[in-house]
Write a protein that holds these residues in place. Structure first.
Motif, mmCIF file in Angstrom:
data_model
loop_
_atom_site.group_PDB
_atom_site.id
_atom_site.type_symbol
_atom_site.label_atom_id
_atom_site.label_comp_id
_atom_site.label_asym_id
_atom_site.label_seq_id
_atom_site.Cartn_x
_atom_site.Cartn_y
_atom_site.Cartn_z
ATOM 1 N N LEU A 189 0.836 -1.196 0.000
ATOM 2 C CA LEU A 189 0.000 0.000 0.000
ATOM 3 C C LEU A 189 0.872 1.248 0.000
ATOM 4 O O LEU A 189 0.603 2.190 -0.750
ATOM 5 C CB LEU A 189 -0.937 -0.007 1.216
ATOM 6 C CG LEU A 189 -1.887 1.181 1.335
ATOM 7 C CD1 LEU A 189 -2.811 1.261 0.118
ATOM 8 C CD2 LEU A 189 -2.690 1.097 2.610
ATOM 9 N N TYR A 190 1.925 1.251 0.821
ATOM 10 C CA TYR A 190 2.825 2.399 0.870
ATOM 11 C C TYR A 190 3.510 2.580 -0.480
ATOM 12 O O TYR A 190 3.611 3.691 -0.995
ATOM 13 C CB TYR A 190 3.869 2.195 1.993
ATOM 14 C CG TYR A 190 4.865 3.317 2.081
ATOM 15 C CD1 TYR A 190 4.501 4.542 2.635
ATOM 16 C CD2 TYR A 190 6.157 3.161 1.595
ATOM 17 C CE1 TYR A 190 5.402 5.582 2.701
ATOM 18 C CE2 TYR A 190 7.067 4.194 1.657
ATOM 19 C CZ TYR A 190 6.693 5.402 2.216
ATOM 20 O OH TYR A 190 7.590 6.437 2.277
ATOM 21 N N ALA A 241 3.982 10.083 -7.193
ATOM 22 C CA ALA A 241 4.933 10.423 -8.252
ATOM 23 C C ALA A 241 4.189 10.660 -9.570
ATOM 24 O O ALA A 241 4.509 11.599 -10.309
ATOM 25 C CB ALA A 241 5.973 9.315 -8.398
ATOM 26 N N ASN A 242 3.214 9.834 -9.863
ATOM 27 C CA ASN A 242 2.445 9.989 -11.104
ATOM 28 C C ASN A 242 1.647 11.287 -11.096
ATOM 29 O O ASN A 242 1.551 11.982 -12.111
ATOM 30 C CB ASN A 242 1.517 8.795 -11.316
ATOM 31 C CG ASN A 242 2.273 7.549 -11.713
ATOM 32 O OD1 ASN A 242 3.392 7.629 -12.199
ATOM 33 N ND2 ASN A 242 1.667 6.389 -11.485
ATOM 34 N N ILE A 243 1.078 11.626 -9.934
ATOM 35 C CA ILE A 243 0.319 12.878 -9.834
ATOM 36 C C ILE A 243 1.253 14.060 -10.045
ATOM 37 O O ILE A 243 0.922 15.017 -10.742
ATOM 38 C CB ILE A 243 -0.423 12.968 -8.478
ATOM 39 C CG1 ILE A 243 -1.571 11.973 -8.451
ATOM 40 C CG2 ILE A 243 -0.936 14.374 -8.234
ATOM 41 C CD1 ILE A 243 -2.279 11.858 -7.106
ATOM 42 N N TYR A 244 2.445 13.989 -9.456
ATOM 43 C CA TYR A 244 3.423 15.068 -9.634
ATOM 44 C C TYR A 244 3.796 15.197 -11.122
ATOM 45 O O TYR A 244 3.854 16.288 -11.659
ATOM 46 C CB TYR A 244 4.672 14.797 -8.782
ATOM 47 C CG TYR A 244 5.744 15.823 -8.977
ATOM 48 C CD1 TYR A 244 5.622 17.098 -8.421
ATOM 49 C CD2 TYR A 244 6.869 15.540 -9.745
ATOM 50 C CE1 TYR A 244 6.605 18.050 -8.626
ATOM 51 C CE2 TYR A 244 7.845 16.494 -9.958
ATOM 52 C CZ TYR A 244 7.714 17.749 -9.395
ATOM 53 O OH TYR A 244 8.689 18.697 -9.605
ATOM 54 N N ASN A 277 3.956 5.561 -5.670
ATOM 55 C CA ASN A 277 3.847 5.587 -7.144
ATOM 56 C C ASN A 277 2.744 6.536 -7.593
ATOM 57 O O ASN A 277 2.897 7.270 -8.566
ATOM 58 C CB ASN A 277 3.576 4.182 -7.686
ATOM 59 C CG ASN A 277 4.800 3.299 -7.628
ATOM 60 O OD1 ASN A 277 5.925 3.794 -7.552
ATOM 61 N ND2 ASN A 277 4.586 1.993 -7.651
ATOM 62 N N ILE A 278 1.645 6.507 -6.872
ATOM 63 C CA ILE A 278 0.524 7.389 -7.214
ATOM 64 C C ILE A 278 0.935 8.841 -7.035
ATOM 65 O O ILE A 278 0.660 9.687 -7.887
ATOM 66 C CB ILE A 278 -0.732 7.052 -6.373
ATOM 67 C CG1 ILE A 278 -1.294 5.700 -6.799
ATOM 68 C CG2 ILE A 278 -1.788 8.138 -6.499
ATOM 69 C CD1 ILE A 278 -2.387 5.172 -5.906
#
Length: 172
Positions: free
Chosen positions: A27-28, A36-39, A33-34
């Motif tokens: 989960l962490y 980083a992808n949003i950034y 990853n989420i």
């Protein structure tokens, strides 16, 4: 939630939490990853927004405008070439049809001339036939007159002969 906030990192197995099918470490990792992808999405969005604002404005340099114009013109030229090729193909098709039509007309011209000559000959022969029929009718009328005259002469001769014979028998 009935739990206190001081139980962080607890291994307590609570029954009111749903089973998500993966561990807290996964989960962490997924949340990292989420994030980083949003950034990446946000930074790309900001870059695209800036680029979008620059497109078509005075800040465009002449090379970009020339390249866009050149690509647009190239597309138009390709489209025109395709249309010209289509027209050329259509013209070649029309030319072939006209040649075939010319050949048919030439072939039929000989036939039509032959038919026309035959019609003229037939017309001439019909006129000659009509004249011959008139002559034949005249000859037949003359022949009938001659036959009638000969018949009248023969009957007259026979009557005279019979009279002569009858009178000569009465006198003898």
């Amino acid at each position: 939630m009935a739990h206190s906030s001081h139980t962080y990192g607890s291994t307590d197995q609570r029954s009111d939490l749903p089973d998500v099918g993966f561990s807290p470490t996964e989960l962490y990792s997924l949340s990292e990853n989420i994030t980083a992808n949003i950034y990446t999405i946000n930074s790309s969005y900001k870059t695209l927004s800036r680029s979008f604002k620059l497109i078509g404005t005075n800040k465009d340099n002449q090379a970009v405008r020339d390249r866009v114009t050149l690509e647009f013109d190239h597309g138009l030229i390709l489209e025109q070439e395709e249309r010209i090729k289509q027209i050329e193909g259509d013209i070649l098709d029309v030319n072939q049809v006209m040649r075939e039509l010319g050949a048919l007309v030439h072939q039929q011209a000989d036939s039509i001339n032959s038919i026309e000559n035959n019609i003229e000959n037939a017309h001439g022969h019909v006129e000659l036939g009509a004249q011959e029929l008139i002559k034949a009718s005249n000859y037949q009328n003359k022949f009938r007159r001659k036959i009638c005259i000969l018949l009248v002469v023969a009957i007259t001769f026979v009557i005279i002969l019979i009279l002569v014979i009858v009178l000569s028998k009465k006198s003898s």
